[in-house]
Design a protein around this motif. Structure first.
Motif, PDB file in Angstrom:
ATOM      1  N   GLN A  76      -0.739  -4.029  -7.536  1.00 11.20           N
ATOM      2  CA  GLN A  76      -0.757  -2.885  -6.629  1.00 11.20           C
ATOM      3  C   GLN A  76      -2.084  -2.937  -5.872  1.00 11.20           C
ATOM      4  O   GLN A  76      -3.155  -2.803  -6.468  1.00 11.20           O
ATOM      5  N   LEU A  77      -2.003  -3.175  -4.553  1.00 15.13           N
ATOM      6  CA  LEU A  77      -3.210  -3.339  -3.750  1.00 15.13           C
ATOM      7  C   LEU A  77      -3.818  -1.989  -3.410  1.00 15.13           C
ATOM      8  O   LEU A  77      -3.113  -0.989  -3.236  1.00 15.13           O
ATOM      9  N   ASP A  78      -5.154  -1.983  -3.294  1.00 14.56           N
ATOM     10  CA  ASP A  78      -5.825  -0.841  -2.678  1.00 14.56           C
ATOM     11  C   ASP A  78      -6.231  -1.255  -1.263  1.00 14.56           C
ATOM     12  O   ASP A  78      -6.038  -2.393  -0.845  1.00 14.56           O
ATOM     13  N   LEU A  79      -6.817  -0.308  -0.516  1.00 14.88           N
ATOM     14  CA  LEU A  79      -7.127  -0.580   0.893  1.00 14.88           C
ATOM     15  C   LEU A  79      -8.132  -1.711   1.047  1.00 14.88           C
ATOM     16  O   LEU A  79      -7.991  -2.564   1.937  1.00 14.88           O
ATOM     17  N   ALA A  80      -9.133  -1.761   0.183  1.00 10.08           N
ATOM     18  CA  ALA A  80     -10.170  -2.806   0.300  1.00 10.08           C
ATOM     19  C   ALA A  80      -9.583  -4.188   0.104  1.00 10.08           C
ATOM     20  O   ALA A  80      -9.833  -5.112   0.894  1.00 10.08           O
ATOM     21  N   ARG A  81      -8.787  -4.371  -0.942  1.00 11.58           N
ATOM     22  CA  ARG A  81      -8.211  -5.702  -1.195  1.00 11.58           C
ATOM     23  C   ARG A  81      -7.209  -6.076  -0.113  1.00 11.58           C
ATOM     24  O   ARG A  81      -7.141  -7.235   0.317  1.00 11.58           O
ATOM     25  N   ALA A  82      -6.403  -5.121   0.332  1.00 13.02           N
ATOM     26  CA  ALA A  82      -5.420  -5.417   1.375  1.00 13.02           C
ATOM     27  C   ALA A  82      -6.113  -5.827   2.674  1.00 13.02           C
ATOM     28  O   ALA A  82      -5.729  -6.809   3.343  1.00 13.02           O
ATOM     29  N   LEU A 104       0.819  -1.215   0.000  1.00 14.62           N
ATOM     30  CA  LEU A 104       0.000   0.000   0.000  1.00 14.62           C
ATOM     31  C   LEU A 104       0.856   1.268   0.000  1.00 14.62           C
ATOM     32  O   LEU A 104       0.512   2.263  -0.650  1.00 14.62           O
ATOM     33  N   LEU A 105       1.980   1.218   0.737  1.00 17.19           N
ATOM     34  CA  LEU A 105       2.864   2.382   0.822  1.00 17.19           C
ATOM     35  C   LEU A 105       3.858   2.449  -0.333  1.00 17.19           C
ATOM     36  O   LEU A 105       4.661   3.396  -0.412  1.00 17.19           O
ATOM     37  N   ARG A 106       3.830   1.406  -1.188  1.00 20.36           N
ATOM     38  CA  ARG A 106       4.756   1.316  -2.319  1.00 20.36           C
ATOM     39  C   ARG A 106       6.212   1.357  -1.849  1.00 20.36           C
ATOM     40  O   ARG A 106       7.058   2.023  -2.433  1.00 20.36           O
TER      41      ARG A 106
END
Length: 534
Positions: A276-282, A265-267
């Motif tokens: 590249q994950l977003d908050l929902a998937r993570a 998330l923070l790359r």
């Protein structure tokens, strides 16, 4: 009754040979536990979407929050349903196997201490196996893979991490199970030794007191108890260590997923990844990660149940036999032939061997001899209370080895008649539940039992003298419409006057029946057509 074997001696093998209802219950319980992944996925999805929509206001997040709450409630209901089905399955298995063991115990006369321990402790060990472990095993094999497949939709890399960490988790569980198996078997053997030792010493208590062997007996029981304690401690130690190892791998896997999702998330990942994950998937993957290991952890918690059941299973094996026909001798007094009969209890020396006796129909035979010569054992043999180690017994045209026993065709009066709480008439009527009150009264009168038949007695027979107890047993024998009569010391411990009064009752009870009487009394022996000295 047919007694089926438990072969091979494992609970899983027994389940394959059990009836379809039990297999269906096991499959149903396993599928219900597997179905628990649906609300688990729903909870993870509801939680992740609630977190991502909360910034838009409670109204936007409320549907997803409702999904999470409903999923939690559904998980509780599924868990309750699996427990209830497990309880039903465990009860059904215990009833089935305990019935087999009891049939084996009484059918073959095997009263060994190992069989008694198996009947109590061994069957109880199977309860937890079939009630918990059997259903969790299916869930542990299927649920983690299904959850990883769902996680792969949101994050293939996270799914790969879960697969990678799952391998040492499974290996650790297998190693712990292997270590616990041997200790569980040794623990159950120690329990059998302690139970057998205690039963043997209770049986021999009068002799122990007579020879002042109390201290030595106490030391033997203490040593056996300490051995059981040591082996139980070893089993528990392995269980605690294995639980710690599994918890470590589970926590490590969840931590790796959390670190990966956070850095993604923070790359800040130090290596490239194809997503590249977003908050929902993570959040979704992180909420699912513990669920991958939950079925295996539950299985590990119940793994000791499997080891205990497999340690007990060999002692639950029974001899295989074909169904034997029920015996109906008819109303006529039959001939009885003992041919080369031997009687031995367990590994002890035979009580009797090479015994042959031909009793004619309607004959009264008195068995006399010193105590321990086998008089009572011969009577018990006909009743199925003693094992026929060798030889054969023929009653009329029926052979003991080919039928289901002779007890139902025998009127029996032992030294210590069974007494149950109730009236005297009810106790006499135990010999024939269909007997009318007039027949019960006649049987009591013939036996010389002149007490009030409505008199209530307790299970100890309080208020009945020794002679009245024996007359109660004789009244039962007279009431039962059986062509064979067996009497075991009918006048023991009676004075001369009471014995003389009993002789006429014995003579009437023996009329028209083939009768065997075990006795020390010359007066009773004089009633017989034939006296056999052992």
């Amino acid at each position: 009754m047919s007694v089926a074997p438990l072969e091979p001696a494992t609970p899983a093998a027994w389940l394959k040979t059990a009836g379809r209802p039990w297999r269906r219950l096991t499959t149903t319980a396993g599928l219900i536990v597997v179905a628990d992944i649906l609300p688990a996925i729903g909870f993870a999805a509801g939680l992740s979407l609630t977190v991502t929509h909360i910034e838009r206001g409670l109204g936007a997040a409320l549907p997803w929050l409702t999904l999470a709450v409903v999923s939690l409630i559904l998980r509780g209901l599924i868990g309750q349903a699996s427990v209830m089905i497990g309880v039903r399955l465990g009860r059904a298995v215990k009833v089935d196997i305990r019935g087999r063991l009891l049939a084996d115990l009484f059918g073959r006369g095997d009263r060994s201490r190992d069989r008694l321990t198996a009947l109590v402790e061994g069957v109880s060990a199977l309860d937890a196996y079939f009630g918990r472990f059997a259903s969790l095993r299916l869930a542990a094999a299927v649920s983690p893979l299904l959850i990883i497949a769902v996680a792969a939709v949101a994050s293939p890399v996270s799914a790969g991490i879960l697969v990678f960490t799952l391998f040492p988790f499974v290996v650790g569980m297998a190693l712990a199970g292997t270590a616990a198996a041997g200790e569980s078997r040794r623990q159950f053997q120690a329990l059998e030794r302690l139970s057998g030792l205690f039963v043997d010493r209770i049986r021999a208590l009068p002799a122990l007191l007579a020879f002042e062997a109390e201290d030595r007996t106490a030391k033997d029981i203490t040593a056996a108890s300490n051995d059981l304690e040591r082996r139980t401690t070893k089993v528990m130690r392995i269980a605690f260590v294995s639980s710690g190892v599994l918890e470590f791998f589970s926590a490590l896997a969840v931590a790796l997923i959390a670190v990966y999702c956070g850095f993604n998330l923070l790359r800040l990942l130090p290596f490239p990844v194809p997503e590249q994950l977003d908050l929902a998937r993570a959040f979704f993957v992180l909420a699912l990660a513990p669920e991958v290991y939950a079925p295996i952890r539950r299985l590990a918690a119940a793994y000791h149940d499997r080891q205990a059941a497999e340690a007990a299973a060999p002692s639950l094996m029974t001899e295989d036999s074909e169904p034997k026909p029920a015996l109906d001798l008819g109303p006529e007094a039959p001939a009885i032939l003992f041919r080369d009969v031997a009687i031995a209890y367990g590994d002890a020396a035979p009580v009797m061997r090479d015994f042959t006796l031909d009793v004619r129909p309607g004959q009264v035979v008195a068995l006399v001899g010193a105590s321990g010569s086998g008089k009572s054992s011969l009577l018990h043999l006909l009743l199925g209370l003693a094992p026929l180690t060798d030889g054969e017994i023929e009653v009329g045209e029926a052979r003991l080895s080919a039928c289901d026993g002779f007890a139902g065709q025998i009127a029996w009066a032992g030294q210590h008649p069974l007494i149950v709480p109730g009236t005297l008439a009810e106790n006499v009527a135990l010999a024939d539940r269909t007997a009318s009150p007039e027949r019960v009264t006649l049987a009591c009168r013939v036996a010389g039992l002149t007490l009030d038949l409505d008199r209530r007695i307790d299970e100890r027979g309080g208020g009945l003298s020794g002679g009245e107890r024996r007359r109660l047993g004789l009244a039962r024998a007279f009431l039962k419409p059986a062509p064979i009569l067996l009497l075991d010391e009918p006048t023991a411990n009676l004075d001369v006057e009471a014995e003389a009064a009993m002789l006429d009752a014995i003579r009437q009870a023996a009329e028209g029946r083939t009768t065997l009487i075990a006795t020390h009394s010359p007066a009773v022996a004089a009633l017989a057509d034939r006296v056999v000295r052992l």
